[in-house]
Design a protein around this motif. Structure first.
Motif, PDB file in Angstrom:
ATOM      1  N   SER A 273       0.821  -1.210   0.000  1.00  0.00           N
ATOM      2  CA  SER A 273       0.000   0.000   0.000  1.00  0.00           C
ATOM      3  C   SER A 273       0.857   1.264   0.000  1.00  0.00           C
ATOM      4  O   SER A 273       0.555   2.237  -0.698  1.00  0.00           O
ATOM      5  CB  SER A 273      -0.930  -0.004   1.211  1.00  0.00           C
ATOM      6  N   GLN A 274       1.944   1.245   0.780  1.00  0.00           N
ATOM      7  CA  GLN A 274       2.828   2.410   0.824  1.00  0.00           C
ATOM      8  C   GLN A 274       3.486   2.657  -0.529  1.00  0.00           C
ATOM      9  O   GLN A 274       3.580   3.803  -0.988  1.00  0.00           O
ATOM     10  CB  GLN A 274       3.906   2.220   1.891  1.00  0.00           C
ATOM     11  N   ALA A 275       3.933   1.587  -1.187  1.00  0.00           N
ATOM     12  CA  ALA A 275       4.566   1.740  -2.501  1.00  0.00           C
ATOM     13  C   ALA A 275       3.576   2.313  -3.506  1.00  0.00           C
ATOM     14  O   ALA A 275       3.928   3.195  -4.313  1.00  0.00           O
ATOM     15  CB  ALA A 275       5.113   0.399  -2.978  1.00  0.00           C
ATOM     16  N   CYS A 276       2.328   1.826  -3.476  1.00  0.00           N
ATOM     17  CA  CYS A 276       1.308   2.361  -4.388  1.00  0.00           C
ATOM     18  C   CYS A 276       1.029   3.827  -4.093  1.00  0.00           C
ATOM     19  O   CYS A 276       0.904   4.644  -5.017  1.00  0.00           O
ATOM     20  CB  CYS A 276       0.025   1.544  -4.266  1.00  0.00           C
ATOM     21  N   GLU A 277       0.919   4.164  -2.816  1.00  0.00           N
ATOM     22  CA  GLU A 277       0.621   5.547  -2.433  1.00  0.00           C
ATOM     23  C   GLU A 277       1.711   6.505  -2.908  1.00  0.00           C
ATOM     24  O   GLU A 277       1.427   7.551  -3.503  1.00  0.00           O
ATOM     25  CB  GLU A 277       0.469   5.645  -0.919  1.00  0.00           C
ATOM     26  N   VAL A 278       2.974   6.159  -2.653  1.00  0.00           N
ATOM     27  CA  VAL A 278       4.085   7.048  -3.006  1.00  0.00           C
ATOM     28  C   VAL A 278       4.197   7.195  -4.520  1.00  0.00           C
ATOM     29  O   VAL A 278       4.358   8.307  -5.051  1.00  0.00           O
ATOM     30  CB  VAL A 278       5.400   6.523  -2.402  1.00  0.00           C
ATOM     31  N   SER A 279       4.112   6.079  -5.249  1.00  0.00           N
ATOM     32  CA  SER A 279       4.259   6.144  -6.708  1.00  0.00           C
ATOM     33  C   SER A 279       3.128   6.939  -7.349  1.00  0.00           C
ATOM     34  O   SER A 279       3.356   7.741  -8.262  1.00  0.00           O
ATOM     35  CB  SER A 279       4.310   4.740  -7.289  1.00  0.00           C
TER      36      SER A 279
END
Length: 284
Positions: A225-231
């Protein structure tokens, strides 16, 4: 008024540009953390999750089940369609679960789950935890969340979250996890058929195993979820900066046209006045 709008829009463009730079600086570290954890997360998920075709059977086929959906969103916005896609997907899944005759409950992770789903499904929400998805994922935090999850009454967990694919793409996925606790002594869940449990009091052993498994899944899901949010924040802020610059250019053009029209009008009035004075002198 137009000059103020130009100044305000330019300020917004600067802010979104800074947010894009901050997100870009975090993305590499986030991707590296996700890459290191994925072997563990994928192995654990495949070990404890159940096939979709078995999980999505109707109540007539397998009996009425208590299904708890764990919806994983973010605490902060400005990250594109990350949260809206999950909530839209969740609504469809909630309808499917209820149509199959099962009992539904919802456990929300992230403030956006509360904001977008709790008003539509107030009776189904058992808990919503926010201020946990705006921090860097660590296993102790995931374990604390897992402790809250396993305390709920359910037969099957349904994790709904975004899975990171690359810097410009993500997929909304679901994973079904059956409960491994609550069995009689000597009785093992189907996923552990053929294994031996120590100590023999499998009630405590299975409860600990269930909590650890959920904690590992939550940790893996938080990283995804964090990777999706940042990207997606990089893309969203880049689009916002581009739109702000376009608006500044458009407002500046309107402002220059209005200023030029005002100057032209003033020059026309001056020339007209000057010509009238000259004609009066000639008549005299």
């Amino acid at each position: 008024a137009l000059a103020k709008r130009i100044k305000a829009t330019a300020t917004v463009g600067k802010l979104t540009g800074v947010m894009k730079l901050v997100a870009s600086s975090k993305l590499r570290a986030v991707e590296e953390g996700l890459k290191l954890n994925r072997p563990f997360g994928d192995a654990l998920m495949s070990a404890v999750s159940m096939p979709t075709e078995d999980a999505e059977k109707t109540a007539e086929e397998i009996g009425k089940k208590k299904v708890m959906a764990v919806v994983v969103t973010t605490d902060r916005g400005l990250c594109g369609s990350v949260n809206s896609s999950i909530c839209r997907f969740s609504r469809d899944k909630f309808t499917e679960v209820k149509s199959r005759g099962h009992e539904l409950s919802v456990f929300g992770l992230g403030d956006k789950a509360r904001a977008q789903l709790s008003r539509e499904y107030p009776a189904d929400f058992v808990m919503c935890m926010d201020q946990c998805m705006d921090k860097d994922p660590i296993f102790p935090l995931a374990a604390a969340i897992a402790e809250k999850i396993v305390r709920q009454d359910f037969d099957q967990l349904l994790f709904i979250y975004n899975e990171f694919e690359n810097a410009v793409k993500f997929n909304t996925v679901i994973k079904y996890v059956p409960t491994m606790a609550g069995f009689d002594v000597g009785v093992l869940p189907p996923k552990l058929d053929g294994y031996e449990i120590e100590p023999e009091n499998n009630e405590e052993a299975l409860s600990n195993m269930m909590e650890y498994s959920v904690a590992g899944i939550v940790y893996a899901v938080m990283l995804e979820s964090q990777a999706c949010e940042v990207s997606q924040r990089i893309i969203a802020m880049d689009n916002a900066s581009t739109n702000a610059n376009d608006m500044v250019d458009r407002f500046t053009l309107q402002y220059n046209r209005a200023r030029q029209a005002k100057i032209t009008t003033e020059l026309t009035e001056i020339i007209a006045g000057s010509e009238s004075l000259v004609s009066d002198e000639v008549e005299d």
